[in-house]
Design an enzyme around this catalytic site. Structure first.
Site, mmCIF file in Angstrom:
data_model
loop_
_atom_site.group_PDB
_atom_site.id
_atom_site.type_symbol
_atom_site.label_atom_id
_atom_site.label_comp_id
_atom_site.label_asym_id
_atom_site.label_seq_id
_atom_site.Cartn_x
_atom_site.Cartn_y
_atom_site.Cartn_z
ATOM 1 N N LYS A 226 0.849 -1.199 0.000
ATOM 2 C CA LYS A 226 0.000 0.000 0.000
ATOM 3 C C LYS A 226 0.879 1.242 0.000
ATOM 4 O O LYS A 226 1.475 1.601 1.009
ATOM 5 C CB LYS A 226 -0.918 0.044 1.229
ATOM 6 C CG LYS A 226 -2.016 1.102 1.036
ATOM 7 C CD LYS A 226 -2.608 1.624 2.311
ATOM 8 C CE LYS A 226 -1.798 2.723 2.929
ATOM 9 N NZ LYS A 226 -1.668 3.949 2.123
ATOM 10 N N GLU B 32 10.381 1.466 9.857
ATOM 11 C CA GLU B 32 11.368 2.506 9.532
ATOM 12 C C GLU B 32 10.681 3.832 9.797
ATOM 13 O O GLU B 32 9.812 4.235 9.031
ATOM 14 C CB GLU B 32 11.763 2.428 8.055
ATOM 15 C CG GLU B 32 12.387 1.127 7.641
ATOM 16 C CD GLU B 32 13.686 0.850 8.346
ATOM 17 O OE1 GLU B 32 14.421 1.820 8.622
ATOM 18 O OE2 GLU B 32 13.957 -0.319 8.633
ATOM 19 N N GLU C 288 10.492 16.131 14.470
ATOM 20 C CA GLU C 288 10.752 15.948 13.042
ATOM 21 C C GLU C 288 9.839 16.877 12.245
ATOM 22 O O GLU C 288 8.613 16.778 12.329
ATOM 23 C CB GLU C 288 10.476 14.488 12.653
ATOM 24 C CG GLU C 288 10.866 14.189 11.227
ATOM 25 C CD GLU C 288 10.591 12.738 10.837
ATOM 26 O OE1 GLU C 288 9.520 12.217 11.187
ATOM 27 O OE2 GLU C 288 11.463 12.149 10.179
ATOM 28 N N CYS D 258 13.651 10.938 6.009
ATOM 29 C CA CYS D 258 13.707 10.521 7.409
ATOM 30 C C CYS D 258 15.112 10.718 7.986
ATOM 31 O O CYS D 258 15.272 10.979 9.168
ATOM 32 C CB CYS D 258 13.259 9.079 7.557
ATOM 33 S SG CYS D 258 14.074 7.943 6.430
HETATM 34 P P1 NDP Z 1 2.293 8.461 7.789
HETATM 35 O O1 NDP Z 1 3.120 7.727 8.742
HETATM 36 O O2 NDP Z 1 0.936 8.887 8.204
HETATM 37 O O3 NDP Z 1 2.094 7.609 6.434
HETATM 38 C C1 NDP Z 1 2.959 6.595 5.979
HETATM 39 C C2 NDP Z 1 2.121 5.478 5.389
HETATM 40 O O4 NDP Z 1 1.283 4.906 6.391
HETATM 41 C C3 NDP Z 1 1.169 5.936 4.289
HETATM 42 O O5 NDP Z 1 1.030 4.910 3.313
HETATM 43 C C4 NDP Z 1 -0.127 6.103 5.041
HETATM 44 O O6 NDP Z 1 -1.245 6.021 4.222
HETATM 45 C C5 NDP Z 1 -0.070 4.945 5.991
HETATM 46 N N1 NDP Z 1 -0.890 5.062 7.182
HETATM 47 C C6 NDP Z 1 -1.271 6.179 7.836
HETATM 48 N N2 NDP Z 1 -1.998 5.864 8.937
HETATM 49 C C7 NDP Z 1 -2.077 4.507 8.967
HETATM 50 C C8 NDP Z 1 -2.697 3.566 9.845
HETATM 51 N N3 NDP Z 1 -3.356 3.957 10.934
HETATM 52 N N4 NDP Z 1 -2.587 2.260 9.580
HETATM 53 C C9 NDP Z 1 -1.912 1.838 8.499
HETATM 54 N N5 NDP Z 1 -1.314 2.671 7.617
HETATM 55 C C10 NDP Z 1 -1.380 3.988 7.856
HETATM 56 O O7 NDP Z 1 3.080 9.631 7.263
HETATM 57 P P2 NDP Z 1 2.494 10.972 6.658
HETATM 58 O O8 NDP Z 1 2.541 10.792 5.214
HETATM 59 O O9 NDP Z 1 1.195 11.398 7.191
HETATM 60 O O10 NDP Z 1 3.554 11.958 7.228
HETATM 61 C C11 NDP Z 1 3.492 12.297 8.609
HETATM 62 C C12 NDP Z 1 4.860 12.470 9.134
HETATM 63 O O11 NDP Z 1 5.520 11.213 9.164
HETATM 64 C C13 NDP Z 1 5.756 13.332 8.289
HETATM 65 O O12 NDP Z 1 5.545 14.669 8.483
HETATM 66 C C14 NDP Z 1 7.081 12.864 8.739
HETATM 67 O O13 NDP Z 1 7.407 13.475 9.950
HETATM 68 C C15 NDP Z 1 6.877 11.402 8.942
HETATM 69 N N6 NDP Z 1 7.286 10.592 7.799
HETATM 70 C C16 NDP Z 1 8.404 9.862 7.908
HETATM 71 C C17 NDP Z 1 8.831 9.113 6.859
HETATM 72 C C18 NDP Z 1 10.043 8.302 6.928
HETATM 73 O O14 NDP Z 1 10.581 7.913 5.911
HETATM 74 N N7 NDP Z 1 10.522 7.959 8.094
HETATM 75 C C19 NDP Z 1 8.149 9.104 5.584
HETATM 76 C C20 NDP Z 1 6.944 9.882 5.571
HETATM 77 C C21 NDP Z 1 6.558 10.581 6.652
HETATM 78 P P3 NDP Z 1 -1.848 7.306 3.474
HETATM 79 O O15 NDP Z 1 -0.777 8.287 3.302
HETATM 80 O O16 NDP Z 1 -2.293 6.720 2.203
HETATM 81 O O17 NDP Z 1 -2.959 7.769 4.336
#
Ligand code: NDP
Length: 493
Positions: free
Chosen positions: A179, A254, A389, A288
């Protein structure tokens, strides 16, 4: 820039392209100009359940598990070639999905192909062990696939994160449901077309395109999923772990970071200036491992900051497909608003804004989610801009006096993902790295990532490792087999 309108892009479930069961769709817009790029099916829990069922059947009943490792390897090599054949198209689609500059997207695409190739090579190297035990027998250890893997990835490296998840899972013989982020599903859809052409049996690879709420939650909660692999924010990571407890599925995470990039006074000055800027602003800071806390020894603090400011005008903002652009837009309006709120927080906390902190004045950029590269100076370790972050182009500069101070400040965080050290004293470099509580460290460089090396964090930056040999271990169960060579009954009763 031309808008490419096509039919709704669907999901890949059980070897067929399928629309969402509810018929819902989502518009995917270019973050650089707001143009419509594609319309995509929006997965519901029901779609996730169907995809999980397909992966379950393919694992439990399909031919996949009995396929020789060499055949799995050949399929992965085909995927690598398929990516390379479509590299230009994938790179420009990635730019229009998540906003990054083309040169960075090209790097990601090449690295994604290399990742499939790396794990294609490893598929035939999965091996066991034979142990001497105190009995007349032969005892050995074999490695087996875990089963059905749910894989959830974020929006900042959509294709590369898909490769990091799929490569090791498939090399190890698992089936999976991927996903992508609801914001950036397009290159994953193209990747699955490449997988389809490569000839994976139906149900082995499944793609659902939809939100975390519902579709993602189903993957994390489902009792029919044996492992969940997640990349994203730490808050979501905690929810994934909670959801995974239902059937105690395996989990790798991660997560985020607030990574220290430490510059000592004896560093190669020009290299450190470049490394500080690249560490903070590559991929708009939406990384990240971004070096978002720059720890600078006080004796060179002013000089280093001035040299960085002198180079800031070279970071050309613009649509990632335009020549010479070094920084694209942020991924979405909501995310830019979040980053801007942190700039406000930094100002209110008393950090000194040296540059940026606002949207660019250029009217050509008004349609995208742009934000100027931002540097806060004189940040103290307790400020929120030093602890949380931000995930955008915002750098917090923290001066320090001694090596011991640098180590203390660097480790004073709930995260432990990455860290950089700049010094020409090789002894100091190793001494400091040894003290840093982080899973990924760099000496006199920042950001290079290799498929060959384990990727992941200490503390609240995650569980387990991806990539390298460790990455495939995360997709394997370990079984012991004991063969009795005595022919007589044990005579216990
Ligand atoms: P999220 O952690 O919300 O999203 C990452 C993935 O998880 C997306 O595919 C999202 O789906 C999915 N997801 C969200 N909520 C759930 C849930 N309850 N159960 C299962 N899957 C879920 O990151 P965001 O995109 O909202 O970003 C938020 C913050 O996370 C950023 O500002 C940053 O600080 C951090 N981040 C860190 C990353 C890293 O590489 N370590 C990468 C991205 C974000 P969908 O987006 O389709 O809703």
């Amino acid at each position: 820039m031309a808008t490419t309108m096509t039919a709704t892009k669907t999901q890949f479930i059980n070897g067929a392209w399928q629309a969402s069961r509810m018929g819902a769709t989502r518009e995917i817009r270019d973050p650089g100009n707001g143009e419509l790029v594609a319309v995509v099916s929006e997965a519901t829990r029901e779609d996730a359940r169907l995809a999980i069922q397909a992966a379950r059947d393919a694992f439990d009943q399909g031919p996949w598990r009995s396929l020789p490792a060499l055949d799995r390897a050949k399929l992965l090599f085909k995927v690598a070639e398929g990516i390379r054949e479509r590299a230009d198209e994938l790179a420009s689609l990635e730019v229009r999905s998540c906003g990054k500059p083309l040169a960075e997207a090209e790097y990601d695409v090449a690295d994604a192909a290399n990742c499939f190739e790396f794990y294609g090579g490893l598929a035939t190297k999965i091996h066991g062990e034979t142990m001497q035990v105190p009995a007349n027998g032969i005892s050995f250890v074999v490695r087996e696939p875990i089963g059905v893997c749910g894989q959830i990835i974020p929006w900042n490296y959509p294709l590369l994160m898909a490769a990091w998840k799929l490569g090791p899972a498939l090399a190890a013989g698992n089936t999976l449901v991927l996903k992508p982020s609801e914001l950036t599903p397009l290159t994953a859809i193209e990747l699955f077309k490449i997988l389809e052409t490569a000839g994976f049996p139906p149900g082995v690879v499944n793609l659902i395109t939809g939100p975390g709420a519902g579709a993602g939650e189903e993957l994390a909660e489902s009792p029919f999923v044996d492992k969940i692999a997640f990349t994203g924010g730490t808050v979501t990571g905690r929810k994934i772990v909670q959801a995974a407890t239902g059937n105690l599925k395996r989990a790798t995470l991660e997560l985020g970071g607030k990574n220290p990039n430490i510059v000592f006074e004896n560093a190669d000055f020009e290299a450190a200036v470049d490394g500080a800027l690249f560490g903070a602003f590559a991929n708009q800071g939406e990384v990240c491992t971004a070096g978002s806390r720059l720890l600078v020894q006080r004796s060179i603090h002013r000089k280093l900051v001035d040299a960085m400011l002198a180079k800031i005008p070279r970071i050309k903002l613009g649509h990632g497909l335009e020549a010479g652009v070094k920084m694209g837009p942020l991924v979405s309006e909501a995310h830019r608003a979040k980053v801007e709120s942190y700039i406000e927080i930094g100002r209110n906390e008393g950090a000194r804004l040296l540059c940026g902190g606002r949207r660019p004045a250029d009217p050509d950029l008004a349609r995208g989610w742009f934000l100027e590269p931002t540097i806060f100076d004189d940040v103290t370790p307790g400020m929120r801009v030093a602890r949380e972050e931000i995930f955008g182009p915002v750098l917090s500069v923290i001066p320090f006096d001694t090596e011991a101070d640098a180590i203390r400040i660097a480790n004073d965080t709930e995260y432990g993902l990455a860290a950089g050290v700049w010094t020409q004293d090789i002894t100091q470099a190793h001494r400091v790295v040894r003290e840093l509580r982080a899973g990924i460290t760099w000496i006199n460089t920042y950001h290079p990532t290799y498929n060959e090396l384990p990727w992941g964090g200490y503390k609240q930056s995650g569980w387990g490792r991806e990539l390298g040999l460790h990455g495939i271990e995360a997709y394997l169960e370990i079984k012991q087999v004991n063969v009795n060579l005595d022919t007589a009954p044990i005579g216990w009763y």
